[in-house]
Each structure stands twice: as structure tokens, then as C-alpha cells.
Design a protein around this motif. Sequence first.
Motif, PDB file in Angstrom:
ATOM      1  N   THR A 319      23.261  29.906 -32.132  1.00 43.52           N
ATOM      2  CA  THR A 319      23.105  30.177 -30.700  1.00 43.52           C
ATOM      3  C   THR A 319      21.749  30.812 -30.435  1.00 43.52           C
ATOM      4  OG1 THR A 319      25.463  30.620 -30.674  1.00 43.52           O
ATOM      5  CG2 THR A 319      24.253  31.182 -28.694  1.00 43.52           C
ATOM      6  N   SER A 393      29.650  31.137 -21.741  1.00 42.24           N
ATOM      7  CA  SER A 393      30.519  31.587 -22.817  1.00 42.24           C
ATOM      8  C   SER A 393      30.334  30.658 -24.009  1.00 42.24           C
ATOM      9  CB  SER A 393      31.974  31.557 -22.337  1.00 42.24           C
ATOM     10  OG  SER A 393      32.858  31.821 -23.404  1.00 42.24           O
ATOM     11  N   VAL A 394      30.402  31.213 -25.208  1.00 42.52           N
ATOM     12  CA  VAL A 394      30.202  30.406 -26.410  1.00 42.52           C
ATOM     13  C   VAL A 394      30.784  31.059 -27.654  1.00 42.52           C
ATOM     14  CG1 VAL A 394      27.951  31.470 -26.901  1.00 42.52           C
ATOM     15  CG2 VAL A 394      28.474  29.237 -27.867  1.00 42.52           C
ATOM     16  N   TRP A 422      30.042  23.880 -28.905  1.00 37.83           N
ATOM     17  CA  TRP A 422      29.105  23.209 -29.819  1.00 37.83           C
ATOM     18  C   TRP A 422      29.184  23.896 -31.166  1.00 37.83           C
ATOM     19  CZ3 TRP A 422      23.976  25.527 -30.862  1.00 37.83           C
ATOM     20  CH2 TRP A 422      23.775  26.745 -30.211  1.00 37.83           C
ATOM     21  N   THR A 424      26.897  24.863 -35.173  1.00 41.36           N
ATOM     22  CA  THR A 424      25.641  24.921 -35.926  1.00 41.36           C
ATOM     23  C   THR A 424      25.152  23.493 -36.173  1.00 41.36           C
ATOM     24  OG1 THR A 424      26.497  26.879 -37.030  1.00 41.36           O
ATOM     25  CG2 THR A 424      24.576  25.833 -38.029  1.00 41.36           C
ATOM     26  N   THR A 505      34.504  17.250 -36.375  1.00 39.16           N
ATOM     27  CA  THR A 505      34.022  18.576 -35.973  1.00 39.16           C
ATOM     28  C   THR A 505      34.700  19.708 -36.733  1.00 39.16           C
ATOM     29  OG1 THR A 505      35.719  18.838 -34.276  1.00 39.16           O
ATOM     30  CG2 THR A 505      33.668  17.748 -33.604  1.00 39.16           C
TER      31      THR A 505
HETATM   32  C1  WT7 Z   1      32.741  26.536 -33.950  1.00 39.34           C
HETATM   33  C2  WT7 Z   1      31.295  26.389 -34.329  1.00 39.34           C
HETATM   34  C3  WT7 Z   1      28.216  26.996 -30.974  1.00 39.34           C
HETATM   35  C4  WT7 Z   1      27.395  28.116 -31.278  1.00 39.34           C
HETATM   36  C5  WT7 Z   1      28.103  29.260 -31.890  1.00 39.34           C
HETATM   37  C6  WT7 Z   1      29.125  28.868 -32.893  1.00 39.34           C
HETATM   38  C7  WT7 Z   1      33.943  27.256 -32.092  1.00 39.34           C
HETATM   39  C8  WT7 Z   1      32.104  27.311 -30.373  1.00 39.34           C
HETATM   40  C9  WT7 Z   1      33.226  27.190 -28.520  1.00 39.34           C
HETATM   41  C10 WT7 Z   1      33.748  27.126 -27.193  1.00 39.34           C
HETATM   42  C11 WT7 Z   1      35.888  26.931 -28.123  1.00 39.34           C
HETATM   43  C12 WT7 Z   1      34.135  27.128 -29.589  1.00 39.34           C
HETATM   44  C13 WT7 Z   1      34.491  25.939 -32.557  1.00 39.34           C
HETATM   45  C14 WT7 Z   1      33.318  25.322 -33.303  1.00 39.34           C
HETATM   46  N1  WT7 Z   1      33.406  27.211 -30.732  1.00 39.34           N
HETATM   47  N2  WT7 Z   1      31.989  27.298 -29.051  1.00 39.34           N
HETATM   48  N3  WT7 Z   1      32.960  27.198 -26.118  1.00 39.34           N
HETATM   49  N4  WT7 Z   1      35.088  26.994 -27.058  1.00 39.34           N
HETATM   50  N5  WT7 Z   1      35.463  27.006 -29.392  1.00 39.34           N
HETATM   51  O1  WT7 Z   1      28.632  27.934 -33.824  1.00 39.34           O
HETATM   52  O2  WT7 Z   1      29.257  29.214 -35.848  1.00 39.34           O
HETATM   53  O3  WT7 Z   1      28.785  26.737 -35.990  1.00 39.34           O
HETATM   54  O4  WT7 Z   1      30.862  27.603 -34.892  1.00 39.34           O
HETATM   55  O5  WT7 Z   1      32.883  27.579 -32.993  1.00 39.34           O
HETATM   56  O6  WT7 Z   1      35.549  26.183 -33.430  1.00 39.34           O
HETATM   57  O7  WT7 Z   1      33.691  24.359 -34.266  1.00 39.34           O
HETATM   58  P1  WT7 Z   1      29.348  27.889 -35.221  1.00 39.34           P
END
Ligand code: WT7
Length: 639
Positions: A319, A393-394, A422, A424, A505
Motif C-alpha cells: 500500500t 479503506s484497504v 487488491w 501485493t 487470489t
Molecule cells: C489481501 C492482500 C492491498 C494492499 C494491502 C494488503 C485482503 C486487501 C481488502 C479489502 C477485503 C482485502 C485480501 C487480500 N484485502 N484489501 N478492501 N477488502 N479484503 O495487501 O498484504 O498483499 O494482502 O488482503 O485478503 O488477498 P496484502
Amino acid sequence: MLPESAVREAEIHAAEHELYPPSPEVVRSAWVQDWESIARRAEADPEGFWAERALELEWFSPWNQVLDDSEKPFYRWFVGAKVNIVHNCLDRHMKTWRKNKLALIWESEKGEVRTFSYFALNREVSKFANVLKSMGIRKGDRVTIYMGRVPELPIAMLACAKIGAIHSVVYGGFSVEALHGRIEDSQSKLAITCDGAFLNGKIVELKQIMDEALKRSPTVENVIVVKRTGREVNMEAGRDLWYHDLMGLPIANGKCETEVMDAEDPLYILYTSGTTGKPKAVLHVHGGYMVGIYTTLKYVFDIKDEDRWWCAADPGWVTGHSYIVYAPLLCGATSLMYEGAPTYPYPNRWWQMVEKYGITILYAAPTAIRGLMRFGEAWPNRYDLSSLRLLGSVGEPINPEAWRWYYRVIGKERCPIMDTWWQTETGMFMITPLPCVALKPGSGTRPFFGIQADVVDEEGKPVKNGDEGYLVIKTPWPAMLRTIYGDPDRYVEQYWSKYPGLYLTGDSAKKDDDGYFWIIGRVDDVIKVSGYRLGTAEIESALVSYPAVAEAAAIGLPHDVRGHTIYAYVLLKTGQAPSDDLAETLRLHVGHEMGPIAKPEKIIFVDKLPKTRSGKIMRRVLKARAMGLPEGDLTTLED
Ligand code: WT7
């Protein structure tokens, strides 16, 4: 499917018909006012859509092909083009009025402020790029960056990218073994760190952890140390150098040519936890990644020159890479970067800064929202939050209760919430609203322009609306990971082998009758704790590295604030007796090896772990048992 599906199912059921129409004031001036027409155009001709976006940025020479899919799943974008993302983040703005615009406002936990105009940031980056070159860093070399949230972190990343070196940022909350593993796998020649970092009023001893990790990693020739805390640290003669000393040398000249890169040349690697084994080095490139993050930030958060953007993530995770460092600069935006925790010294910290800097867009994780929500509305209500226009939100599913609080108390029912799904691996937002889209609390709504996603069953066939299944992406996108650095087989195996042609995913999801997606959670062995991604395998190997432990299994259980919390089941070696002291020692051991976020909340000593006949630990069974839920199909259980 998942033990917690039932909980999420009830939330979704309650929010599925709660529609928040777009705000006319926000839409009136937005880049995108009509979702349908662009979506239709992008669906019919995704390559044309992305190529048009790419033309908004500068290229040293053009591409001869937008997408090359001749070696699936090794997709290539903007083939043959020459570019450097830093040219578009910085150099490009030197030719316009933006050169004197604020690029970065930084505030420390204690309240110190530093600001950088585009001109000043470009100068710092150029100087540091010259330092890196003088130390023998060349195109393609890997550089590990392990720092707190200070301006020198984005400066170091941009300086690497400018000269074509590949940065590998390790989150400052990780510890010795996690850092060592990432340095070793990337074969980094150089490490950049700080003497320490401030967080929650305490000091994280980054340099000390780096020293310990380096005892286990021989490839690193030099360490550059940024002074932040000013406390005395060990500096190894001939190896360790102070950042500030180097930046004062004549070699640290303010002019440095930006390296001409191929669009498909690596920009960075970022380690992330996967299904099994060691974390994987996700590789992103200069060209397609740049186009993807630029377009998504511009359209989803509707970035304009007058905005003050605040992505309250850590630069050490994707992020921060995409939406603190690179995309805001590509958009020519002014960003805020905050060093500390949202609640230190008081839970007014964020709202104070929104007021002080006139933040217009705030992008944060559900865990932070829930954490702040606990302290009540009086804290935010003491501040003028009227500058806010959009919220985001993320990181994990946002529960409708937190969504509504964020919408009402922070956004005063005026600011739409962009819930961006989204990963990584995806590099950019994939399923996300736009300001012109009607919202439902807890849904990321629909895939972004040019993205095709679906929910499928075990055989890869689309499930009925309302049914839970595996979330997959059906077509390539420009910011997608290109491979796992050093392990292309794993790239194919992990993401493209369950369903050939579909990107897996690792999430489960459902789609409602309006075509809105609802994310339920990870279906693999990944645990999201406070939005941070951890692998059960990493936690387990940290536990097993302790002499008394024979076997271990880690699971994530639902938690009100953190989303999930870690429980670890431990089987001791014969002759070892379980005790509360040993449990505490093991928690500390995981903290020391992996980092505080990976510390299990609870250690449970067991005589046996539930396993399949082939010896795989059935974490699903442990989880269901811990949650008091039905344990599901046990036919594969060994005993
Ligand atoms: C995982 C990816 C995306 C940048 C931060 C995380 C979960 C991420 C959401 C959302 C529901 C979400 C998923 C995904 N996730 N955003 N808006 N709603 N779940 O990146 O550390 O690679 O994690 O985060 O499970 O697969 P990451």
C-alpha cells in the motif's frame, strides 16, 4: 467454506441492500462521472484503454505492443518501450510549476514537521542516487531497505529506482529472522537502515536488529544508517556509514541522470507470505506498474492538484509502495506521511492532522478505524474535519459497523468510502468503487476498468450469485506481478496452476445480484493481523526454531479490532514440560525472530496436532474447534 464465513455472511446479509448513492457534489467535478461508459469501453478494448492512460505519462521511447501474452502466464506490457518511473514521479515535474509544489509533508510522532517540494525531493533523491552509484550500486543490484517511517525511506526507494537498482523494502516491524531471510533470498549488496525508529513513544532498535540479521547474511557489503533517534549504535568500521555524512560529500551532487529502463525491467521486489514455506519475492516492473497505479489513484481517489492526500499505511507494505511513494508523485499530488501510531500520545492524533493540514482524502485500514472507534466520537468531534472529500479503506474486509462509523463520524455523511480490494501481487486496486458508484457498506463494489474478476467453484466454474467461492482474475492487467524473483516455477504454481488461465487470489468471496463483490477472507494459510499479511508457515518455523518445540501450528481467529489474532498450538519435545513461563518465552521468541505483529496471542500446548493422512496440519479443524463451530468434513483426518 471458511469457519468465519458464517460471521461475515451475517454482516453481508445485513448490508447487502443498504445502498448509499453517490454524492452529487463529489461527482460533479470528478475525473470519472459515468462509470458505465468507460467500463464498457475498457471491457471491449482493455489494451486501448491502458494505452491511452499510458500516454498521459512520459516515455523515453514508445512501445511496439501493449500486451504480449505469447508466454502466458508471463505477461509483458508496453513491450519495447523505454521509461523510468522516477522520471514520471520527479523529473517530469521539474519542467512545470509543480516543481515548487509540496510533494511531501512529514510529521513525526512527537510533532516535528519536515516538508519537501517536488524540487527539494528531486534534489535529495538525485544526491542519494549519486551516493549509491559511488558505492558501486548498479542497474539490477538489490538493495534492502529496513527503516522507520521517515522521509529518507521514500528517498532511498526513489534513488534506487532512479539508477535502476531493485529495492527490497522490509517492513520496520519485522525482526531478525524475517529480515535475514529477505536479505539472503534477494542477495542484497547494500542495506539501508536507521539507528532506530519511534513508534508508540518507544524506540525500535532497527540497527541492532540489522546487525544481528547480518551475522546470518554474508552478501551485504555496506550498511547506510540514517540518524533518527540519535542514540548510540554500533557502527562497524569499513561496513557501516552514516547517511548524513555521505550526503555531505562532494560526490552527493544534486544532478543525476535518470537511468533509461526497459518497460519490463524490475523496479522492486517485495516479500509477502504465501500458502506454504518462505515468503515470496513479488516482482514489479517500471512500465505497466506505473500506468496501473497512476490510473487507479487518479480515478478512484479522484486526485486533483489542490488535494492533500493521506495514505495512512506503512511504506514497508505494498500500500505504501504504490500509494504513498509512487502513485501520488505520478499524479503530482501533495501527500502527508506520518511516522507514528494513530493513538499516541492520544487518540486525537489523526484528526488533529486532518485539521492541521486540510487533508482532503484519507486512506486507512479497517483495523485503525476500529481501533479509533473504541475511543468514541468525542475525539474526532473536537476537530474540524470539513476539508475531507473522500475516504478509503484497504487491507481486509471492513465490517459494516466500522464502515458506518467512518462514514458518519469522520465523513459526516458527505464523503464516499472507497473500499479498495487488491494485493501485493496485483500492485494496484482491482475491485473498488469510484466516487460516482453507489456504495454498500463492506463491499468493494465492482472490478476496476479493464479488470475481469469472478467467483468460481472447485472446478473453476462460476458459482451462482450469493454463493461463496474462490475469487479469481480472468485477464491480465498492467501492474500485475511479473514473477516470483528467482523462482518462476513458484509463480506459475502458486497463482496459475489451480485453474489454468485464471489468476488465483487466495481469497474467498461472493457476488450479489447487482454484481457487487463481497470479500470473505483468505482461503489459504495466510493470516491477516491488523491488515498485515503473515504466513502460518513463518510463525510455525519461528516456533520450531526454539529448542523445546517439536511441532507447531498457527491459526488466525477473528478479533474485534485486529481482524484476526494468532493462536499457536505447540507440541513439545519429549521430556519438556508445558508451563505458563514457557508459553511466554515462546511468544517472546516469535516476537524476536519475526516481529511484534507475529507474536501469538495465545500458546496452547497439545499432545497431538490434527493432520491429514499425508501429514498436512488441518488448521481448519483447529480453527473450528477454537471457535466452537462444527468441524466439517473430517474424512481426511488421520486419527
Ligand atoms: C489481501 C492482500 C492491498 C494492499 C494491502 C494488503 C485482503 C486487501 C481488502 C479489502 C477485503 C482485502 C485480501 C487480500 N484485502 N484489501 N478492501 N477488502 N479484503 O495487501 O498484504 O498483499 O494482502 O488482503 O485478503 O488477498 P496484502
